[in-house]
Design an enzyme around this catalytic site. Sequence first.
Site, PDB file in Angstrom:
ATOM      1  N   HIS A  36       0.844  -1.198   0.000  1.00 33.35           N
ATOM      2  CA  HIS A  36       0.000   0.000   0.000  1.00 33.35           C
ATOM      3  C   HIS A  36       0.880   1.249   0.000  1.00 33.35           C
ATOM      4  O   HIS A  36       1.749   1.394   0.838  1.00 33.35           O
ATOM      5  CB  HIS A  36      -0.912   0.016   1.238  1.00 33.35           C
TER       6      HIS A  36
ATOM      7  N   PRO B 166      -4.038   0.401  18.710  1.00 33.11           N
ATOM      8  CA  PRO B 166      -3.770  -0.048  17.338  1.00 33.11           C
ATOM      9  C   PRO B 166      -3.871   1.041  16.268  1.00 33.11           C
ATOM     10  O   PRO B 166      -3.548   0.780  15.105  1.00 33.11           O
ATOM     11  CB  PRO B 166      -4.827  -1.132  17.111  1.00 33.11           C
TER      12      PRO B 166
HETATM   13  P1  RFL Z   1       1.702 -11.993  21.561  1.00 29.12           P
HETATM   14  O1  RFL Z   1       1.284 -12.057  20.128  1.00 29.12           O
HETATM   15  O2  RFL Z   1       0.710 -11.613  22.568  1.00 29.12           O
HETATM   16  O3  RFL Z   1       2.306 -13.428  21.910  1.00 29.12           O
HETATM   17  C1  RFL Z   1       2.608 -13.793  23.231  1.00 29.12           C
HETATM   18  C2  RFL Z   1       2.586 -15.296  23.357  1.00 29.12           C
HETATM   19  O4  RFL Z   1       2.951 -15.636  24.693  1.00 29.12           O
HETATM   20  C3  RFL Z   1       2.097 -16.643  25.178  1.00 29.12           C
HETATM   21  N1  RFL Z   1       2.034 -16.579  26.643  1.00 29.12           N
HETATM   22  C4  RFL Z   1       2.651 -17.446  27.450  1.00 29.12           C
HETATM   23  N2  RFL Z   1       3.411 -18.532  27.219  1.00 29.12           N
HETATM   24  C5  RFL Z   1       3.877 -19.208  28.283  1.00 29.12           C
HETATM   25  N3  RFL Z   1       3.602 -18.873  29.582  1.00 29.12           N
HETATM   26  C6  RFL Z   1       2.840 -17.794  29.862  1.00 29.12           C
HETATM   27  N4  RFL Z   1       2.573 -17.456  31.129  1.00 29.12           N
HETATM   28  C7  RFL Z   1       2.329 -17.027  28.782  1.00 29.12           C
HETATM   29  N5  RFL Z   1       1.559 -15.912  28.687  1.00 29.12           N
HETATM   30  C8  RFL Z   1       1.401 -15.662  27.389  1.00 29.12           C
HETATM   31  C9  RFL Z   1       0.757 -16.370  24.509  1.00 29.12           C
HETATM   32  O5  RFL Z   1      -0.029 -17.552  24.435  1.00 29.12           O
HETATM   33  C10 RFL Z   1       1.204 -15.884  23.131  1.00 29.12           C
HETATM   34  O6  RFL Z   1       1.245 -16.926  22.192  1.00 29.12           O
HETATM   35  O7  RFL Z   1       2.958 -11.004  21.747  1.00 29.12           O
HETATM   36  P2  RFL Z   1       4.142 -10.612  20.727  1.00 29.12           P
HETATM   37  O8  RFL Z   1       4.752 -11.832  20.108  1.00 29.12           O
HETATM   38  O9  RFL Z   1       5.005  -9.669  21.460  1.00 29.12           O
HETATM   39  O10 RFL Z   1       3.451  -9.875  19.501  1.00 29.12           O
HETATM   40  C11 RFL Z   1       2.894  -8.619  19.649  1.00 29.12           C
HETATM   41  C12 RFL Z   1       1.652  -8.493  18.769  1.00 29.12           C
HETATM   42  O11 RFL Z   1       0.830  -9.629  18.904  1.00 29.12           O
HETATM   43  C13 RFL Z   1       0.858  -7.252  19.135  1.00 29.12           C
HETATM   44  O12 RFL Z   1       1.704  -6.128  19.293  1.00 29.12           O
HETATM   45  C14 RFL Z   1      -0.197  -6.864  18.128  1.00 29.12           C
HETATM   46  O13 RFL Z   1      -1.035  -7.906  17.760  1.00 29.12           O
HETATM   47  C15 RFL Z   1      -1.014  -5.743  18.755  1.00 29.12           C
HETATM   48  N6  RFL Z   1      -2.267  -5.582  18.093  1.00 29.12           N
HETATM   49  C16 RFL Z   1      -2.261  -4.919  16.924  1.00 29.12           C
HETATM   50  N7  RFL Z   1      -1.085  -4.411  16.444  1.00 29.12           N
HETATM   51  C17 RFL Z   1      -1.056  -3.783  15.275  1.00 29.12           C
HETATM   52  O14 RFL Z   1       0.027  -3.365  14.834  1.00 29.12           O
HETATM   53  N8  RFL Z   1      -2.236  -3.600  14.558  1.00 29.12           N
HETATM   54  C18 RFL Z   1      -3.444  -4.106  15.010  1.00 29.12           C
HETATM   55  O15 RFL Z   1      -4.450  -3.977  14.366  1.00 29.12           O
HETATM   56  C19 RFL Z   1      -3.496  -4.782  16.230  1.00 29.12           C
HETATM   57  N9  RFL Z   1      -4.649  -5.292  16.710  1.00 29.12           N
HETATM   58  C20 RFL Z   1      -3.460  -6.124  18.626  1.00 29.12           C
HETATM   59  C21 RFL Z   1      -4.654  -5.976  17.902  1.00 29.12           C
HETATM   60  C22 RFL Z   1      -3.469  -6.797  19.856  1.00 29.12           C
HETATM   61  C23 RFL Z   1      -4.647  -7.324  20.386  1.00 29.12           C
HETATM   62  N10 RFL Z   1      -4.584  -7.962  21.676  1.00 29.12           N
HETATM   63  C24 RFL Z   1      -3.339  -8.034  22.409  1.00 29.12           C
HETATM   64  C25 RFL Z   1      -5.623  -8.503  22.391  1.00 29.12           C
HETATM   65  C26 RFL Z   1      -5.828  -6.509  18.397  1.00 29.12           C
HETATM   66  C27 RFL Z   1      -5.850  -7.186  19.642  1.00 29.12           C
HETATM   67  C28 RFL Z   1      -7.160  -7.732  20.075  1.00 29.12           C
HETATM   68  C1  PHB Z   2      -5.894  -4.129  10.763  1.00 28.95           C
HETATM   69  O1  PHB Z   2      -5.960  -4.395   9.555  1.00 28.95           O
HETATM   70  O2  PHB Z   2      -6.212  -4.940  11.627  1.00 28.95           O
HETATM   71  C2  PHB Z   2      -5.400  -2.787  11.163  1.00 28.95           C
HETATM   72  C3  PHB Z   2      -4.895  -1.926  10.223  1.00 28.95           C
HETATM   73  C4  PHB Z   2      -4.452  -0.670  10.613  1.00 28.95           C
HETATM   74  C5  PHB Z   2      -4.522  -0.291  11.926  1.00 28.95           C
HETATM   75  C6  PHB Z   2      -5.023  -1.160  12.885  1.00 28.95           C
HETATM   76  C7  PHB Z   2      -5.478  -2.418  12.499  1.00 28.95           C
HETATM   77  O3  PHB Z   2      -4.092   0.945  12.291  1.00 28.95           O
END
Ligand code: RFL
Ligand code: PHB
Length: 390
Positions: free
Chosen positions: A72, A293
């Site tokens: 994009h 996010p």
């Molecule tokens: P993760 O992906 O949370 O992975 C952590 C892993 O650790 C495990 N875990 C354990 N394992 C062993 N013992 C324990 N006590 C444990 N506790 C937890 C979990 O099962 C899991 O598999 O962290 P990581 O790898 O640092 O990655 C970070 C990203 O996942 C995160 O920054 C993003 O997904 C944040 N986020 C978003 N980021 C964006 O850039 N754009 C988005 O649209 C976006 N939407 C989101 C999101 C995060 C969300 N969360 C945290 C609920 C939407 C949601 C709903």
């Molecule tokens: C998504 O595609 O989930 C998304 C994209 C842009 C954002 C947050 C979430 O800023």
Amino acid sequence: MRTQVVIIGSGPSGLLLGQLLTLAGIDNLVLDRASKDHILGRVRAGVLEEGTVRLMDEAQSGARMHAEGLPHDGFSLAFDGRDHRIDLHGLTGGKRVLIYGQTELTRDLMDHREQSGASSIYEAGNVKPNDFDGHRPYVTYEKDGVTHRIDCDFIAGCDGFHGVSRKSVPERAIRAFEKVYPFGWLGILADVPPVDHELVYANHPRGFALCSMRSLTRSRYYIQCPLDEKLADWDDERFWDELRRRLPAHHAERVVTGPSFEKSIAPLRSFVAEPMRFNRLFLVGDAAHIVPPTGAKGLNLAASDVHYLFEGLHEHYQDRSNAGLDAYSGRALGRVWKAVRFSWWMTTMLHRFPETSDFDQKIQEAELDYLTHSRAAAMALAENYVGLPF
Ligand code: RFL
Ligand code: PHB
């Protein structure tokens, strides 16, 4: 059992770090409390910065991402019934982002880890980092009623915001900075074509809305909602109606509706823990910081942390130098705080806050007007959105 690095968490940060270490010949083990299917069932981020793409290539896991991801060159800010395009490519001298879901990226990394023969243990109970302040750290976990112990040189806490790693650090050794926003995002996934070929971030009197996508046939939509909103109150029809009301007419008319197959509410929070290193324990990704996010930064920050930590570990084993490990927390936090600032700013500019005064509202409007009429302001937005260098 013994390994060089125990990685707690099999999300994007744990898997990316594991893959880079394995390719560099550094022995590592990934432990996660969840099952593989559970991890792959989570729908999260969708926007990858070029630095994250580069790291996936370095991890030799980027082939499907390049084949299926959507580059994009810009996105729209929609307000006052109109679109204002932010030309990321033109404003940054040729940079762009790649739309590729976190779920797919995680699947690619899991597949490559399996092919490399490196070990992962899923559904590990009661994972606990021990003695990381001394010279002989070890991690314990339970599986099938048996307690296991893994001795190691270092522990990487890649276990997300609710993980055990950060909580294992004595309170006096860690400082937390936090801001909780008074709203959440209600998001859906549906197999319908996206409303536009680029993302649309909408500021509307009824609240923020975001039109994103996972492919040309799969849309990801979000709307701002109160924190106490109940999912059960939102059938698909109500969601589609509310989304359409928050978009300019030319987009609203083009919304293709269909049954959603995922629907969830996420609270919005900024959080940073300092420092990110406690002798032989390193915090990585969401374990150390959370951003709302709106700036699409969470996953990308996890990737830059991994880059800094991998460099430090590589230097330690290859050159017997601890300079990179000693610099880890400072280097990572420098980039983290800039993304925290950017995500807070995007969130503040695009959402409706419950207690907004007339003055606050006018400032928000002036900010959007400035951004869409000043090339300098738009450049600053674009520079941050495509990702600061690492
Ligand atoms: P993760 O992906 O949370 O992975 C952590 C892993 O650790 C495990 N875990 C354990 N394992 C062993 N013992 C324990 N006590 C444990 N506790 C937890 C979990 O099962 C899991 O598999 O962290 P990581 O790898 O640092 O990655 C970070 C990203 O996942 C995160 O920054 C993003 O997904 C944040 N986020 C978003 N980021 C964006 O850039 N754009 C988005 O649209 C976006 N939407 C989101 C999101 C995060 C969300 N969360 C945290 C609920 C939407 C949601 C709903
Ligand atoms: C998504 O595609 O989930 C998304 C994209 C842009 C954002 C947050 C979430 O800023």
